[in-house]
Design a protein around this motif. Structure first.
Motif, PDB file in Angstrom:
ATOM      1  N   UNK A  20       0.965  -1.262  -0.063  1.00  0.00           N
ATOM      2  CA  UNK A  20      -0.578   0.136  -0.086  1.00  0.00           C
ATOM      3  C   UNK A  20       0.998   0.751  -0.407  1.00  0.00           C
ATOM      4  N   UNK A  21       0.170   2.294   0.211  1.00  0.00           N
ATOM      5  CA  UNK A  21       1.097   3.644  -0.455  1.00  0.00           C
ATOM      6  C   UNK A  21       1.568   3.708   0.812  1.00  0.00           C
ATOM      7  N   UNK A  22       0.896   3.513   1.990  1.00  0.00           N
ATOM      8  CA  UNK A  22       1.471   3.790   3.644  1.00  0.00           C
ATOM      9  C   UNK A  22       2.575   3.103   3.914  1.00  0.00           C
ATOM     10  N   UNK A  23       2.361   2.173   3.714  1.00  0.00           N
ATOM     11  CA  UNK A  23       3.634   0.774   3.639  1.00  0.00           C
ATOM     12  C   UNK A  23       4.819   0.921   2.540  1.00  0.00           C
ATOM     13  N   UNK A  24       4.375   1.632   1.505  1.00  0.00           N
ATOM     14  CA  UNK A  24       5.657   2.200   0.433  1.00  0.00           C
ATOM     15  C   UNK A  24       6.899   3.557   1.108  1.00  0.00           C
ATOM     16  N   UNK A  25       5.657   4.424   1.919  1.00  0.00           N
ATOM     17  CA  UNK A  25       5.734   5.332   2.832  1.00  0.00           C
ATOM     18  C   UNK A  25       7.653   4.725   3.817  1.00  0.00           C
ATOM     19  N   UNK A  26       6.389   3.547   5.142  1.00  0.00           N
ATOM     20  CA  UNK A  26       7.120   3.473   5.842  1.00  0.00           C
ATOM     21  C   UNK A  26       8.472   2.613   5.538  1.00  0.00           C
ATOM     22  N   UNK A  27       8.358   1.949   4.751  1.00  0.00           N
ATOM     23  CA  UNK A  27       9.495   0.728   3.739  1.00  0.00           C
ATOM     24  C   UNK A  27      11.192   2.235   4.146  1.00  0.00           C
ATOM     25  N   UNK A  97      -2.506   4.009   8.819  1.00  0.00           N
ATOM     26  CA  UNK A  97      -2.005   4.383   6.877  1.00  0.00           C
ATOM     27  C   UNK A  97      -1.850   5.771   7.460  1.00  0.00           C
ATOM     28  N   UNK A  98      -3.086   7.035   7.814  1.00  0.00           N
ATOM     29  CA  UNK A  98      -3.452   8.302   7.517  1.00  0.00           C
ATOM     30  C   UNK A  98      -1.763   8.528   8.140  1.00  0.00           C
ATOM     31  N   UNK A  99      -1.981   8.437   9.205  1.00  0.00           N
ATOM     32  CA  UNK A  99      -0.375   8.926  10.339  1.00  0.00           C
ATOM     33  C   UNK A  99       0.893   8.522  10.202  1.00  0.00           C
ATOM     34  N   UNK A 100       0.931   7.074   8.853  1.00  0.00           N
ATOM     35  CA  UNK A 100       1.943   7.633   7.963  1.00  0.00           C
ATOM     36  C   UNK A 100       1.865   8.966   7.164  1.00  0.00           C
ATOM     37  N   UNK A 101       1.091   8.933   6.434  1.00  0.00           N
ATOM     38  CA  UNK A 101       1.208   9.580   5.136  1.00  0.00           C
ATOM     39  C   UNK A 101       1.661  10.480   5.809  1.00  0.00           C
ATOM     40  N   UNK A 102       0.647  11.150   6.967  1.00  0.00           N
ATOM     41  CA  UNK A 102       0.190  12.580   6.683  1.00  0.00           C
ATOM     42  C   UNK A 102       1.644  13.231   7.899  1.00  0.00           C
ATOM     43  N   UNK A 103       2.019  12.266   9.316  1.00  0.00           N
ATOM     44  CA  UNK A 103       3.017  12.368   9.857  1.00  0.00           C
ATOM     45  C   UNK A 103       3.767  11.504   9.915  1.00  0.00           C
ATOM     46  N   UNK A 104       4.659  11.297   8.878  1.00  0.00           N
ATOM     47  CA  UNK A 104       6.232  10.319   9.422  1.00  0.00           C
ATOM     48  C   UNK A 104       6.629  10.669  10.765  1.00  0.00           C
ATOM     49  N   UNK A 105       7.137  11.411  10.027  1.00  0.00           N
ATOM     50  CA  UNK A 105       7.966  11.627  11.440  1.00  0.00           C
ATOM     51  C   UNK A 105       8.097  11.580  12.983  1.00  0.00           C
ATOM     52  N   UNK A 106       6.532  11.564  13.317  1.00  0.00           N
ATOM     53  CA  UNK A 106       5.902  11.400  14.577  1.00  0.00           C
ATOM     54  C   UNK A 106       5.443   9.764  14.929  1.00  0.00           C
TER      55      UNK A 106
END
Length: 116
Positions: A20-27, A97-106
């Protein structure tokens, strides 16, 4: 670790291909020891379960949660799954997922809290 069904490895491979998008961002922020030199695996099998991300150094499972996790039957499955994993000594961090997309630093700060 207990035995696991052999097909679980194939399922994990398929899940890695369909991130998913959030998995890609976090990875993108966890891979290659980027976060405080910790090693993470994605779509990793632990027994009969596949977890989104796993760090053996922290004994930490990270699960990203989208809308499907709000459905009653999925909530029940998640509760049983996480109870079993926690009983085996794993720590679990559940992140929307929203937290990963909107606030990855947190999200990264929350992960690092498990290091201390």
């Amino acid at each position: 670790m207990s035995a696991y069904p052999h097909y679980i490895i194939d399922i994990a491979r398929q899940l890695r291909k369909r991130s998913t998008i959030s998995e890609k961002i976090l990875w993108g922020r966890l891979r290659r020891h980027q976060l405080d030199e910790l090693k993470f695996k994605r779509q990793h099998h632990i027994g009969r379960y596949i977890v989104d991300f796993f760090c053996s150094e922290l004994n930490l499972i990270i699960e990203l949660e989208g809308g499907i996790h709000e459905k009653e039957n999925q909530k029940e499955y998640d509760d049983v799954r996480f109870e079993e994993l926690e009983s085996r000594g794993f720590k679990i961090l559940r992140i929307k997922n929203d937290e990963v997309v909107n606030n990855i630093e947190n999200v990264l700060k929350k992960i690092l809290e498990f290091k201390h």
